[in-house]
Scaffold this motif. Structure first.
Motif, PDB file in Angstrom:
ATOM      1  N   LEU A   1       1.056  -1.191   0.512  1.00 22.75           N
ATOM      2  CA  LEU A   1      -0.317  -0.025   0.162  1.00 22.75           C
ATOM      3  C   LEU A   1       0.705   1.170   0.235  1.00 22.75           C
ATOM      4  CD1 LEU A   1      -3.012  -1.402   2.682  1.00 22.75           C
ATOM      5  CD2 LEU A   1      -3.302  -0.754   0.409  1.00 22.75           C
ATOM      6  N   ALA A   2       1.789   1.073   0.661  1.00 20.53           N
ATOM      7  CA  ALA A   2       3.027   2.313   0.386  1.00 20.53           C
ATOM      8  C   ALA A   2       3.642   2.422  -0.842  1.00 20.53           C
ATOM      9  CB  ALA A   2       3.945   1.957   1.323  1.00 20.53           C
ATOM     10  N   SER A   3       3.535   1.686  -1.505  1.00 20.21           N
ATOM     11  CA  SER A   3       4.268   1.676  -2.676  1.00 20.21           C
ATOM     12  C   SER A   3       3.376   2.645  -3.733  1.00 20.21           C
ATOM     13  CB  SER A   3       4.890   0.310  -2.851  1.00 20.21           C
ATOM     14  OG  SER A   3       3.406  -0.426  -3.666  1.00 20.21           O
ATOM     15  N   ILE A   4       1.748   2.607  -3.593  1.00 22.58           N
ATOM     16  CA  ILE A   4       1.356   2.267  -5.034  1.00 22.58           C
ATOM     17  C   ILE A   4       0.507   4.151  -4.097  1.00 22.58           C
ATOM     18  CG2 ILE A   4       1.086   0.824  -5.470  1.00 22.58           C
ATOM     19  CD1 ILE A   4      -1.693   1.909  -3.369  1.00 22.58           C
ATOM     20  N   ASP A   5       0.394   4.284  -2.743  1.00 21.43           N
ATOM     21  CA  ASP A   5       0.222   5.481  -2.443  1.00 21.43           C
ATOM     22  C   ASP A   5       0.099   7.078  -3.061  1.00 21.43           C
ATOM     23  OD1 ASP A   5      -1.456   7.566  -0.669  1.00 21.43           O
ATOM     24  OD2 ASP A   5      -0.440   6.476   1.502  1.00 21.43           O
ATOM     25  N   LYS A   6       0.043   7.573  -3.329  1.00 18.37           N
ATOM     26  CA  LYS A   6       0.297   8.921  -4.442  1.00 18.37           C
ATOM     27  C   LYS A   6      -0.732   9.460  -3.158  1.00 18.37           C
ATOM     28  CE  LYS A   6       2.490   6.638  -7.421  1.00 18.37           C
ATOM     29  NZ  LYS A   6       3.913   6.474  -7.472  1.00 18.37           N
ATOM     30  N   GLY A   7      -1.551   9.637  -2.086  1.00 13.55           N
ATOM     31  CA  GLY A   7      -2.308  10.864  -1.303  1.00 13.55           C
ATOM     32  C   GLY A   7      -1.479  11.170  -0.612  1.00 13.55           C
ATOM     33  N   THR A   8      -2.075  13.223  -0.430  1.00 20.21           N
ATOM     34  CA  THR A   8      -1.147  13.703   1.036  1.00 20.21           C
ATOM     35  C   THR A   8      -1.425  12.623   1.942  1.00 20.21           C
ATOM     36  OG1 THR A   8      -1.216  15.154  -0.809  1.00 20.21           O
ATOM     37  CG2 THR A   8      -0.749  15.610   1.873  1.00 20.21           C
ATOM     38  N   LYS A   9       0.109  13.103   2.823  1.00 19.69           N
ATOM     39  CA  LYS A   9       0.097  12.072   4.161  1.00 19.69           C
ATOM     40  C   LYS A   9       0.113  13.311   4.631  1.00 19.69           C
ATOM     41  CE  LYS A   9       2.619   8.373   2.215  1.00 19.69           C
ATOM     42  NZ  LYS A   9       2.714   8.946   1.088  1.00 19.69           N
ATOM     43  N   PRO A  10      -0.396  13.752   6.128  1.00 19.10           N
ATOM     44  CA  PRO A  10      -0.245  13.824   7.107  1.00 19.10           C
ATOM     45  C   PRO A  10       0.877  13.981   8.104  1.00 19.10           C
ATOM     46  CG  PRO A  10      -2.230  12.687   7.043  1.00 19.10           C
ATOM     47  CD  PRO A  10      -1.755  12.324   5.828  1.00 19.10           C
ATOM     48  N   PHE A  11       1.596  15.138   8.514  1.00 16.63           N
ATOM     49  CA  PHE A  11       2.868  15.563   9.226  1.00 16.63           C
ATOM     50  C   PHE A  11       3.667  13.846   8.859  1.00 16.63           C
ATOM     51  CE2 PHE A  11      -1.197  16.566  12.232  1.00 16.63           C
ATOM     52  CZ  PHE A  11      -0.753  17.451  11.841  1.00 16.63           C
ATOM     53  N   SER A  12       4.017  12.940   9.715  1.00 14.37           N
ATOM     54  CA  SER A  12       4.840  11.967   9.420  1.00 14.37           C
ATOM     55  C   SER A  12       4.275  10.265   9.139  1.00 14.37           C
ATOM     56  CB  SER A  12       5.741  11.541  10.560  1.00 14.37           C
ATOM     57  OG  SER A  12       5.430  11.255  11.689  1.00 14.37           O
ATOM     58  N   TRP A  13       2.858  10.482   8.817  1.00 16.50           N
ATOM     59  CA  TRP A  13       2.165   9.055   8.584  1.00 16.50           C
ATOM     60  C   TRP A  13       2.784   8.361   7.429  1.00 16.50           C
ATOM     61  CZ3 TRP A  13      -3.785   9.514   8.458  1.00 16.50           C
ATOM     62  CH2 TRP A  13      -4.297   9.670   9.816  1.00 16.50           C
ATOM     63  N   ARG A  14       2.660   6.882   7.561  1.00 16.23           N
ATOM     64  CA  ARG A  14       3.010   6.323   6.372  1.00 16.23           C
ATOM     65  C   ARG A  14       2.224   5.717   4.918  1.00 16.23           C
ATOM     66  NH1 ARG A  14       7.424   1.747   8.792  1.00 16.23           N
ATOM     67  NH2 ARG A  14       7.891   3.220  10.414  1.00 16.23           N
ATOM     68  N   LEU A  15       1.313   5.962   5.582  1.00 14.32           N
ATOM     69  CA  LEU A  15      -0.401   6.624   4.545  1.00 14.32           C
ATOM     70  C   LEU A  15      -0.607   7.403   4.266  1.00 14.32           C
ATOM     71  CD1 LEU A  15      -1.121   1.936   5.311  1.00 14.32           C
ATOM     72  CD2 LEU A  15       0.450   3.401   3.342  1.00 14.32           C
ATOM     73  N   SER A  16      -2.211   7.342   3.709  1.00 15.00           N
ATOM     74  CA  SER A  16      -2.319   9.007   3.244  1.00 15.00           C
ATOM     75  C   SER A  16      -3.676   8.238   4.385  1.00 15.00           C
ATOM     76  CB  SER A  16      -2.345   9.430   2.426  1.00 15.00           C
ATOM     77  OG  SER A  16      -2.998   8.074   1.177  1.00 15.00           O
ATOM     78  N   PRO A  17      -4.391   9.455   4.492  1.00 15.08           N
ATOM     79  CA  PRO A  17      -5.814   8.931   4.845  1.00 15.08           C
ATOM     80  C   PRO A  17      -6.927   8.050   3.973  1.00 15.08           C
ATOM     81  CG  PRO A  17      -5.146  11.156   5.506  1.00 15.08           C
ATOM     82  CD  PRO A  17      -4.451  10.994   4.551  1.00 15.08           C
ATOM     83  N   GLN A  18      -6.667   8.040   2.842  1.00 11.89           N
ATOM     84  CA  GLN A  18      -7.955   6.789   1.794  1.00 11.89           C
ATOM     85  C   GLN A  18      -7.045   5.731   2.028  1.00 11.89           C
ATOM     86  OE1 GLN A  18      -5.990   9.906   1.086  1.00 11.89           O
ATOM     87  NE2 GLN A  18      -7.043  11.261   0.002  1.00 11.89           N
ATOM     88  N   ILE A  19      -5.543   5.620   1.700  1.00 13.91           N
ATOM     89  CA  ILE A  19      -4.976   4.695   2.107  1.00 13.91           C
ATOM     90  C   ILE A  19      -4.768   3.672   3.292  1.00 13.91           C
ATOM     91  CG2 ILE A  19      -2.861   2.832   1.741  1.00 13.91           C
ATOM     92  CD1 ILE A  19      -4.242   3.952  -0.931  1.00 13.91           C
TER      93      ILE A  19
END
Length: 382
Positions: free
Chosen positions: A33-51
């Motif tokens: 999921l991290a490798s395909i995540d193109k969304g904006t990540k808040p702060f130091s989040w590893r994934l975007s909210p959508q993912i």
């Protein structure tokens, strides 16, 4: 966390855990999921909210992912979305609901997806102290060299602050009020003061830090949260699952996971699962109609308890009975799990068995007949 050593086929040993935290159990999935995540990540989040949402609730065909992401938490998507949005804000998240509504599981999944670590946990009890929320000291090091940052033992919450990660606080309302209030400055100021030190005496939270707390709604009145602490949390209420289809999915998903630890596949006959679901539905209806506590079981009759009943019955059948799950074993497990007070619960269960289960046995026959007899045998042991 319990650990053992297990030998591999080539003679090397590797560490085996009794229960893996979500970030380890789903490590491959999180990496994908991290490798395909193109969304904006808040702060130091590893994934975007959508993912993060996708990780918790599963993928949909419209996302067109290369692999399917299985659903891990079953509930209203609006609840998961509100929880995720809260964690991206300055306010803490408080998941509140009856026992067995999936509060802790959702908290673990969210921490795993957002921070990659769900183990910064404080377990709230009547004996929880402020030190367990903030910090304590290594006495031997203090005696040898005095108080310093090196001799300080950070709490899981302080460690989460240093890492910019999610800290978890289980059963917040089980703690006394003065212990609860230790969270107020952490949630509002985002730092912990260390007055014992003359310099370097403030531990600041890194971007991405927040707190996910859980509270049992049945504990209201035990240690109520102060109004100041309530203002620093967004409350997300976790409803009891009443939809039979959804409850069936949860029970099968969790039971399969539990049985995988024992190294065998789960094959639950649909008719027996229907018997279990219907019995719990009937027990809840009977409990709601009762006029006093003595006329209802002490049990919360939660989905988690259904999972426990089914797990116990499967293990008993596997180790001491037939190779397949039997209705009698399911009934014995149900009675053994739900009867806690004596003689109150025995009386309630006995009346229910003769008024409801016996009637269903006469009308529907089949598995209900063996289920009826198994329950009678179990109650005869008390």
């Amino acid at each position: 966390m319990a650990r053992t050593k297990s030998n591999t086929t080539n003679g090397a040993s590797k560490e085996v855990m009794l229960r893996q935290p979500a970030e380890m159990k789903y490590a491959e999935e999180l990496e994908y999921l991290a490798s395909i995540d193109k969304g904006t990540k808040p702060f130091s989040w590893r994934l975007s909210p959508q993912i993060v949402r996708t990780f918790v609730l599963g993928s949909t065909p419209s996302q067109k992912l290369d692999r399917q992401i299985e659903q891990k938490w079953y509930g209203d998507s609006a609840i998961a979305e509100r929880a995720i949005v809260t964690l991206a804000s300055d306010r803490g998240l408080l998941l509140i609901g009856d026992p067995g509504t999936g509060k802790s599981w959702l908290a673990e999944l969210l921490a795993a997806a957002i921070s990659g670590n769900s183990t910064y946990v404080v377990q709230g009890t009547a004996g929880t102290t402020e030190d367990q929320i903030k910090y304590s000291w290594n006495v031997a090091m203090v005696i040898a060299a005095g108080q310093s940052r090196d001799s300080l033992i950070p709490s899981p919450i302080m460690t989460a602050m240093h890492s910019g990660a999610m800290g978890r606080f289980e059963e917040l309302t089980r703690c006394t009020s003065d212990v609860q209030d230790a969270l107020i400055s952490i949630l509002s100021e985002k730092y912990i003061s260390i007055p014992e030190l003359k310099t370097d005496n403030v531990a600041f939270a890194q971007p991405g830090f927040n707190v996910i707390a859980t509270a049992n709604s049945r504990d209201r009145g035990v240690n109520e949260l102060s109004s100041a602490l309530k203002r620093r949390f967004n409350f997300v209420h976790m409803p009891v699952v009443t939809n039979k289809k959804q409850e069936k999915e949860i029970i099968l998903f969790r039971t399969k996971e539990l049985m995988n630890r024992h190294g065998f596949e789960v094959d639950v006959p649909p008719t027996l699962l229907d018997v279990l679901l219907q019995t719990f539905a009937d027990l809840r209806e009977t409990s709601a109609a009762a006029s006093s506590d003595d006329q209802r079981l002490e049990s919360a009759l939660s989905t988690a308890e259904q999972i426990g009943v089914l797990e116990d019955a499967i293990l008993h059948s596997r180790y001491f009975g037939a190779t397949n799950l039997e209705a009698g074993a399911l009934a014995k497990s149900l009675v053994g799990t739900l009867v806690r007070r004596q003689p109150e619960d025995i009386s309630v269960m006995n009346q229910f068995w003769h008024a409801v289960v016996e009637k269903r046995s006469q009308e529907q026959k089949g598995e209900w007949e063996a289920f009826l007899e198994g329950g009678k045998q179990a109650m005869g042991l008390f």
